[in-house]
Design an enzyme around this catalytic site. Structure first.
Site, short mmCIF file in Angstrom:
data_model
loop_
_atom_site.label_atom_id
_atom_site.label_comp_id
_atom_site.label_asym_id
_atom_site.label_seq_id
_atom_site.Cartn_x
_atom_site.Cartn_y
_atom_site.Cartn_z
N HIS B 259 0.44 4.51 -9.46
CA HIS B 259 1.09 3.24 -9.15
C HIS B 259 1.00 2.40 -10.41
O HIS B 259 -0.03 2.39 -11.08
CB HIS B 259 0.35 2.54 -7.99
CG HIS B 259 1.10 1.38 -7.43
ND1 HIS B 259 1.16 0.17 -8.07
CD2 HIS B 259 1.83 1.25 -6.29
CE1 HIS B 259 1.89 -0.67 -7.34
NE2 HIS B 259 2.31 -0.05 -6.26
N ASP B 313 2.34 5.00 -0.29
CA ASP B 313 3.47 5.82 0.15
C ASP B 313 3.01 7.19 0.67
O ASP B 313 3.66 7.78 1.53
CB ASP B 313 4.44 6.10 -1.02
CG ASP B 313 5.18 4.85 -1.46
OD1 ASP B 313 5.39 3.97 -0.61
OD2 ASP B 313 5.53 4.77 -2.65
#
Lengths: 376, 376
Positions: B259, B313
């Site tokens: 990320h 996610d």
């Protein structure tokens, strides 16, 4: 590195080859060409070609570009059905934002955003927006929709779709010039919005829809309605001076004067003023033009020394009114034109993309505990 | 002052009291409370209250907030008619962007944006989005739409509207936790978009519509679909290791890992992993969970030392799949939740607004002349 600048003023957030502004000197150029030069000599179609290709087209290129645009004037049948089932009370900007977004649902591959696809989608949206705005306006007036004519220019086609009859030459020309003047203007809020949205590699529909939402704000495109409201409040040319002086005494702003960027005469207002005068004479709106002119004279004496001059909104209000546009269609006209600029910026962004992801400064508490509800 | 920073990285563009991120340490707090604490103990409704009011509600306040939200679950009749006349082939994110925009046409005063009005509009949009997404999904499946039930929680109501039957407790809980985890995350692209758009003093519909358009990009919310695609490409738990190693050898990215912000374990993934496991067992999707778990093990050995860990996610994909959501509904789920955060930021922006208007650096030609078309 962490720099706080409220509103990002003075922060360079993009590179562009489209428009250049020197607010101090009152200069606006599209790809190096002075806006006044374009307004007097070019057309909206050619201007969009210029913005998208960074050069003027040859005769053959312009003919092909125009033919391509004109072949796309009709909106999808499904969209026309949607428009004629909307609440008639909807304001046109909320309608336009929604219908440009809806176009993405009629595109079999709405997410494609290689540069060729992005241009193709932009051309269709640009071509169909006149039918959307005019179609909704006719629908809410209880009139049947008019089929676009592929032998008309962008400006003629819009006015024909709106009124069901061919515009006069002066009308079409004045409208075309308004389209040229509003097409691009640096990294204004809606253009920045379009670039921020496409930077997630979303799609042309998402970027343009977002930009329309930004434009409708009163601090941005919504400002041109204020000029017309003011003109409506002034009963006569004679009353204009007192009205303006009263407002200035109360330190109220005069709509259509001053611009965050320009400290000199807005270069977009010069030629538009001439056209507005001619159009007003042609359409029996002379009193309106004279009121505008009188306001400018009073303002010139009172505040021009402070760098407050008429901006592009001032004479576009008179122009749009003379053309017969209702007040709530003024900002949609801005959108019609600016789609050219927004789309050009989206393409520039895609050509050298980096996700926009600034920082926020957190100014709340830390290390708080979740207190069970019974103990609060 | 003029600072070029592509993507505005490191530039502070807003202040917020909502969420705090320390990517190095893997910390995410909403109003000071650790996200894991909220995920384990709170509800989505309470979390939205927290974000909008900067404190947890008392029992009475929460009850009133929930009752108010629930009383708005049903979408306007006109909107339901619109949804059931859309192309069934439309992708849900284009549909959602369009229908949230369309809500502005059913509001008699869509432009009001004093803070009280803005909150009121945000609450209605938040309440109605589940009916929009579930309604469109049922319509495209050829099923009739289901009426919302005002005695259900936000999570229960969405799953009930989607499936026409009450979700199990585990399903509703897992979904509710996903909503808590995605509600806010600093000045990500879509949140920044919402703040940029509202800064023209436009309106809540314009801001949220724009944010949805940003979220659908593959560099933002669109990323969670990639995880499910990957899981589909791996035939068995045994095949996971080779699949991952092959990808890493080719320097491909592994969806759901790493990320931009977090260099430690994404604090949103911890509790979600536990829930995903339980839900997978309950719903017969154990093989899918085991595949995910195996991927994490392989990745942990291979790249955790480089600060690449599962992000939110990764296990939300397994969760959404176990709940029965089709792939193209994953990003709309992100939107459902993030509307809470977006609306909170819009309100913060309105409370201390300044128009976003950064500069562009013009890198094109100057002083060009308009050459008549015959001479080009």
């Amino acid at each position: 590195m962490s720099i706080a600048s409220k509103g990002l003023e003075g922060v360079v957030a993009a590179e562009t080859k489209m428009s250049f502004i020197d607010g101090e000197k009152g200069v606006l150029e599209y790809v190096g060409i002075a806006i006044d030069d374009l307004a007097r000599n070019s057309t909206f179609e050619e201007t969009v070609y210029l913005l998208w290709n960074k050069r003027l087209p040859t005769k053959g290129e312009l003919e092909r570009f125009e033919a391509d645009l004109r072949s796309r004037y009709a909106m999808p049948a499904g969209l026309e059905k949607l428009i004629t089932s909307l609440p008639k009370s909807a304001t046109p900007m909320h309608m336009l934002r929604t219908m440009v977004s809806a176009l993405g649902m009629f595109d079999p591959s709405p997410d494609k955003n290689d540069v060729v696809s992005a241009r193709d989608k932009a051309l269709s949206i640009l071509a169909q927006t006149p039918a959307i705005v005019a179609g909704f306006d006719r629908y809410r007036r209880g009139l049947s929709l008019v089929e676009p004519k592929p032998n008309l220019t962008f400006a003629q086609n819009f006015l024909y779709l709106l009124n069901g009859e061919m515009p006069t030459e002066t009308m079409a020309r004045a409208f075309d010039v308004c389209m040229i003047l509003h097409a691009d203007h640096g990294l204004n809020n809606s253009t920045f919005t379009a670039r921020v949205v496409i930077s997630t590699l979303s799609d042309m529909y998402s970027a343009l829809t977002a930009a329309i939402g930004s434009l409708r704000g009163p601090l941005h495109g919504g400002a041109n309605e204020g000029v017309m409201v003011m003109l409506g409040e002034i009963p006569s040319v004679q009353a204009a001076e007192q009205y303006v002086l009263d407002k200035l005494a109360k330190k109220d702003k005069i709509p259509g004067f001053g611009h965050r960027v320009y400290k000199a005469y807005d270069p977009r207002a010069t030629f538009l003023k001439t056209l507005a005068k001619q159009l007003a004479a042609d359409t029996g709106n002379q009193a309106l033009y004279e009121k505008s002119h009188r306001i400018e004279e009073v303002m010139d004496k009172a505040v021009a020394a402070k760098g407050i001059y008429p901006n592009v909104d001032f004479y576009s209000a008179t122009t749009y009114h003379s053309i017969g546009l209702k007040l709530d269609l003024f900002t949609p006209m801005f959108a019609l034109s600016r789609i050219g600029g927004w789309a050009g910026h989206v393409i520039e962004q895609l050509e050298g993309n980096r996700l926009y992801r600034p920082d926020a400064e957190y100014i709340g508490p830390h290390d708080a505990k979740y207190v069970p509800i019974g103990q609060r």
